[in-house]
Design a protein around this motif. Structure first.
Motif, PDB file in Angstrom:
ATOM      1  N   SER A   2      -5.298  -2.185 -13.597  1.00 60.81           N
ATOM      2  CA  SER A   2      -6.463  -2.816 -12.969  1.00 60.81           C
ATOM      3  C   SER A   2      -6.401  -2.787 -11.449  1.00 60.81           C
ATOM      4  CB  SER A   2      -6.630  -4.249 -13.465  1.00 60.81           C
ATOM      5  OG  SER A   2      -5.559  -5.057 -13.032  1.00 60.81           O
ATOM      6  N   VAL A   3      -5.195  -2.839 -10.872  1.00 63.93           N
ATOM      7  CA  VAL A   3      -5.085  -2.799  -9.419  1.00 63.93           C
ATOM      8  C   VAL A   3      -5.624  -1.474  -8.895  1.00 63.93           C
ATOM      9  CG1 VAL A   3      -3.477  -2.769  -7.479  1.00 63.93           C
ATOM     10  CG2 VAL A   3      -3.149  -4.408  -9.333  1.00 63.93           C
ATOM     11  N   ARG A   4      -5.237  -0.388  -9.524  1.00 68.26           N
ATOM     12  CA  ARG A   4      -5.682   0.928  -9.068  1.00 68.26           C
ATOM     13  C   ARG A   4      -7.184   1.124  -9.276  1.00 68.26           C
ATOM     14  NH1 ARG A   4      -0.920   4.426  -8.465  1.00 68.26           N
ATOM     15  NH2 ARG A   4       0.836   3.230  -9.234  1.00 68.26           N
ATOM     16  N   LEU A   5      -7.744   0.452 -10.258  1.00 71.22           N
ATOM     17  CA  LEU A   5      -9.173   0.585 -10.529  1.00 71.22           C
ATOM     18  C   LEU A   5     -10.035  -0.258  -9.596  1.00 71.22           C
ATOM     19  CD1 LEU A   5      -9.184   0.518 -14.436  1.00 71.22           C
ATOM     20  CD2 LEU A   5      -9.592   2.492 -12.959  1.00 71.22           C
ATOM     21  N   HIS A   6      -9.517  -1.417  -9.168  1.00 72.64           N
ATOM     22  CA  HIS A   6     -10.358  -2.383  -8.460  1.00 72.64           C
ATOM     23  C   HIS A   6      -9.974  -2.642  -7.005  1.00 72.64           C
ATOM     24  CE1 HIS A   6     -12.319  -3.240 -12.235  1.00 72.64           C
ATOM     25  NE2 HIS A   6     -11.132  -3.396 -12.792  1.00 72.64           N
ATOM     26  N   GLU A   7      -8.861  -2.131  -6.558  1.00 72.16           N
ATOM     27  CA  GLU A   7      -8.418  -2.360  -5.182  1.00 72.16           C
ATOM     28  C   GLU A   7      -8.405  -1.042  -4.414  1.00 72.16           C
ATOM     29  OE1 GLU A   7      -7.776  -5.296  -3.882  1.00 72.16           O
ATOM     30  OE2 GLU A   7      -7.882  -6.450  -5.732  1.00 72.16           O
ATOM     31  N   PRO A   8      -8.671  -1.108  -3.107  1.00 71.36           N
ATOM     32  CA  PRO A   8      -8.586   0.129  -2.317  1.00 71.36           C
ATOM     33  C   PRO A   8      -7.153   0.640  -2.298  1.00 71.36           C
ATOM     34  CG  PRO A   8      -8.941  -1.777  -0.899  1.00 71.36           C
ATOM     35  CD  PRO A   8      -9.032  -2.262  -2.313  1.00 71.36           C
ATOM     36  N   LYS A   9      -7.011   1.961  -2.182  1.00 73.31           N
ATOM     37  CA  LYS A   9      -5.688   2.579  -2.229  1.00 73.31           C
ATOM     38  C   LYS A   9      -4.740   1.966  -1.201  1.00 73.31           C
ATOM     39  CE  LYS A   9      -3.340   7.014  -2.226  1.00 73.31           C
ATOM     40  NZ  LYS A   9      -3.465   8.469  -2.147  1.00 73.31           N
ATOM     41  N   MET A  10      -5.235   1.670  -0.003  1.00 77.33           N
ATOM     42  CA  MET A  10      -4.348   1.123   1.018  1.00 77.33           C
ATOM     43  C   MET A  10      -3.800  -0.253   0.631  1.00 77.33           C
ATOM     44  SD  MET A  10      -7.053   0.138   4.069  1.00 77.33           S
ATOM     45  CE  MET A  10      -5.755  -0.075   5.242  1.00 77.33           C
ATOM     46  N   ALA A  11      -4.449  -0.950  -0.301  1.00 75.43           N
ATOM     47  CA  ALA A  11      -3.959  -2.254  -0.735  1.00 75.43           C
ATOM     48  C   ALA A  11      -2.704  -2.147  -1.593  1.00 75.43           C
ATOM     49  CB  ALA A  11      -5.049  -2.997  -1.516  1.00 75.43           C
ATOM     50  N   TRP A  12      -2.535  -1.026  -2.258  1.00 72.67           N
ATOM     51  CA  TRP A  12      -1.351  -0.887  -3.113  1.00 72.67           C
ATOM     52  C   TRP A  12      -0.421   0.241  -2.687  1.00 72.67           C
ATOM     53  CZ3 TRP A  12      -1.756   3.765  -5.817  1.00 72.67           C
ATOM     54  CH2 TRP A  12      -3.044   4.232  -6.043  1.00 72.67           C
ATOM     55  N   MET A  13      -0.711   0.872  -1.555  1.00 71.82           N
ATOM     56  CA  MET A  13       0.125   1.967  -1.069  1.00 71.82           C
ATOM     57  C   MET A  13       0.668   1.708   0.344  1.00 71.82           C
ATOM     58  SD  MET A  13       0.303   4.307  -3.410  1.00 71.82           S
ATOM     59  CE  MET A  13       0.813   5.777  -2.535  1.00 71.82           C
ATOM     60  N   SER A  14       0.599   0.502   0.839  1.00 71.87           N
ATOM     61  CA  SER A  14       1.038   0.198   2.196  1.00 71.87           C
ATOM     62  C   SER A  14       2.533   0.478   2.364  1.00 71.87           C
ATOM     63  CB  SER A  14       0.746  -1.263   2.532  1.00 71.87           C
ATOM     64  OG  SER A  14       1.170  -1.579   3.832  1.00 71.87           O
ATOM     65  N   ALA A  15       2.884   0.994   3.521  1.00 73.17           N
ATOM     66  CA  ALA A  15       4.284   1.303   3.822  1.00 73.17           C
ATOM     67  C   ALA A  15       5.091   0.023   4.043  1.00 73.17           C
ATOM     68  CB  ALA A  15       4.339   2.190   5.060  1.00 73.17           C
ATOM     69  N   GLN A  16       6.396   0.190   4.201  1.00 70.44           N
ATOM     70  CA  GLN A  16       7.321  -0.913   4.484  1.00 70.44           C
ATOM     71  C   GLN A  16       7.254  -1.990   3.406  1.00 70.44           C
ATOM     72  OE1 GLN A  16       6.614  -2.250   8.509  1.00 70.44           O
ATOM     73  NE2 GLN A  16       6.669  -0.170   9.306  1.00 70.44           N
ATOM     74  N   GLN A  17       7.416  -1.576   2.159  1.00 70.65           N
ATOM     75  CA  GLN A  17       7.376  -2.472   1.001  1.00 70.65           C
ATOM     76  C   GLN A  17       6.060  -3.248   0.912  1.00 70.65           C
ATOM     77  OE1 GLN A  17      10.340  -2.755   3.146  1.00 70.65           O
ATOM     78  NE2 GLN A  17      11.048  -1.027   1.929  1.00 70.65           N
ATOM     79  N   GLY A  18       4.995  -2.618   1.360  1.00 69.56           N
ATOM     80  CA  GLY A  18       3.685  -3.245   1.297  1.00 69.56           C
ATOM     81  C   GLY A  18       3.400  -4.214   2.423  1.00 69.56           C
ATOM     82  N   LEU A  19       4.275  -4.255   3.423  1.00 65.87           N
ATOM     83  CA  LEU A  19       4.123  -5.237   4.493  1.00 65.87           C
ATOM     84  C   LEU A  19       3.557  -4.661   5.792  1.00 65.87           C
ATOM     85  CD1 LEU A  19       7.476  -7.152   3.978  1.00 65.87           C
ATOM     86  CD2 LEU A  19       5.183  -7.906   3.303  1.00 65.87           C
ATOM     87  N   LYS A  20       3.414  -3.369   5.894  1.00 66.58           N
ATOM     88  CA  LYS A  20       2.973  -2.764   7.157  1.00 66.58           C
ATOM     89  C   LYS A  20       1.641  -3.327   7.632  1.00 66.58           C
ATOM     90  CE  LYS A  20       1.937   1.559   9.467  1.00 66.58           C
ATOM     91  NZ  LYS A  20       1.694   2.985   9.322  1.00 66.58           N
ATOM     92  N   ASP A  21       0.664  -3.365   6.760  1.00 64.90           N
ATOM     93  CA  ASP A  21      -0.660  -3.860   7.164  1.00 64.90           C
ATOM     94  C   ASP A  21      -0.627  -5.355   7.462  1.00 64.90           C
ATOM     95  OD1 ASP A  21      -1.832  -1.329   6.954  1.00 64.90           O
ATOM     96  OD2 ASP A  21      -2.243  -1.610   4.834  1.00 64.90           O
ATOM     97  N   LEU A  22       0.162  -6.108   6.697  1.00 67.09           N
ATOM     98  CA  LEU A  22       0.267  -7.545   6.960  1.00 67.09           C
ATOM     99  C   LEU A  22       0.921  -7.806   8.310  1.00 67.09           C
ATOM    100  CD1 LEU A  22       1.240  -8.816   3.408  1.00 67.09           C
ATOM    101  CD2 LEU A  22      -0.955  -9.094   4.572  1.00 67.09           C
ATOM    102  N   LYS A  23       1.929  -7.011   8.667  1.00 67.63           N
ATOM    103  CA  LYS A  23       2.561  -7.147   9.991  1.00 67.63           C
ATOM    104  C   LYS A  23       1.531  -6.909  11.093  1.00 67.63           C
ATOM    105  CE  LYS A  23       7.236  -5.757   8.682  1.00 67.63           C
ATOM    106  NZ  LYS A  23       8.280  -4.726   8.821  1.00 67.63           N
ATOM    107  N   TRP A  24       0.686  -5.903  10.905  1.00 66.35           N
ATOM    108  CA  TRP A  24      -0.342  -5.596  11.897  1.00 66.35           C
ATOM    109  C   TRP A  24      -1.329  -6.761  12.032  1.00 66.35           C
ATOM    110  CZ3 TRP A  24      -5.674  -4.762  11.389  1.00 66.35           C
ATOM    111  CH2 TRP A  24      -6.298  -4.247  12.535  1.00 66.35           C
ATOM    112  N   ILE A  25      -1.747  -7.322  10.908  1.00 66.45           N
ATOM    113  CA  ILE A  25      -2.689  -8.452  10.927  1.00 66.45           C
ATOM    114  C   ILE A  25      -2.055  -9.665  11.601  1.00 66.45           C
ATOM    115  CG2 ILE A  25      -3.923 -10.115   9.473  1.00 66.45           C
ATOM    116  CD1 ILE A  25      -4.243  -7.723   7.447  1.00 66.45           C
ATOM    117  N   ILE A  26      -0.800  -9.939  11.302  1.00 72.27           N
ATOM    118  CA  ILE A  26      -0.091 -11.074  11.908  1.00 72.27           C
ATOM    119  C   ILE A  26      -0.012 -10.889  13.423  1.00 72.27           C
ATOM    120  CG2 ILE A  26       2.184 -12.164  12.104  1.00 72.27           C
ATOM    121  CD1 ILE A  26       2.435 -11.633   8.999  1.00 72.27           C
TER     122      ILE A  26
END
Length: 85
Positions: A2-26
């Motif tokens: 369901s994640v792959r069907l309903h979430e954008p690819k960048m939501a489940w493919m983020s680098a750095q164990q999925g934290l890269k985008d969150l680090k940027w937002i912080i």
């Protein structure tokens, strides 16, 4: 999955164990939020401790460590500190 069907690819493919985008937002929040401004982040269900560490080390005060409808750790609400430490 369901994640792959309903979430954008960048939501489940983020680098750095999925934290890269969150680090940027912080980091962006420190620049854009006024003191005491709130930042709400949704994260992977196994990432809450890492996200809290990032927030605290970036001059936020964690107000809420939240869970989703399935009782999995899923979001954090944090406040930008009034002044640098």
């Amino acid at each position: 999955d369901s994640v792959r069907l309903h979430e954008p690819k960048m939501a489940w493919m983020s680098a750095q164990q999925g934290l890269k985008d969150l680090k940027w937002i912080i980091k962006l929040g420190i620049k854009r939020l006024k003191p005491s401004g709130l930042l709400v982040l949704e994260h992977g269900h196994l990432q809450q401790d890492s996200v809290v560490e990032l927030l605290v080390s970036s001059h936020y005060r964690v107000l809420v460590r939240g869970k989703d409808a399935f009782s999995r750790e899923r979001f954090v609400i944090a406040e930008r500190e009034s002044s640098s430490r």
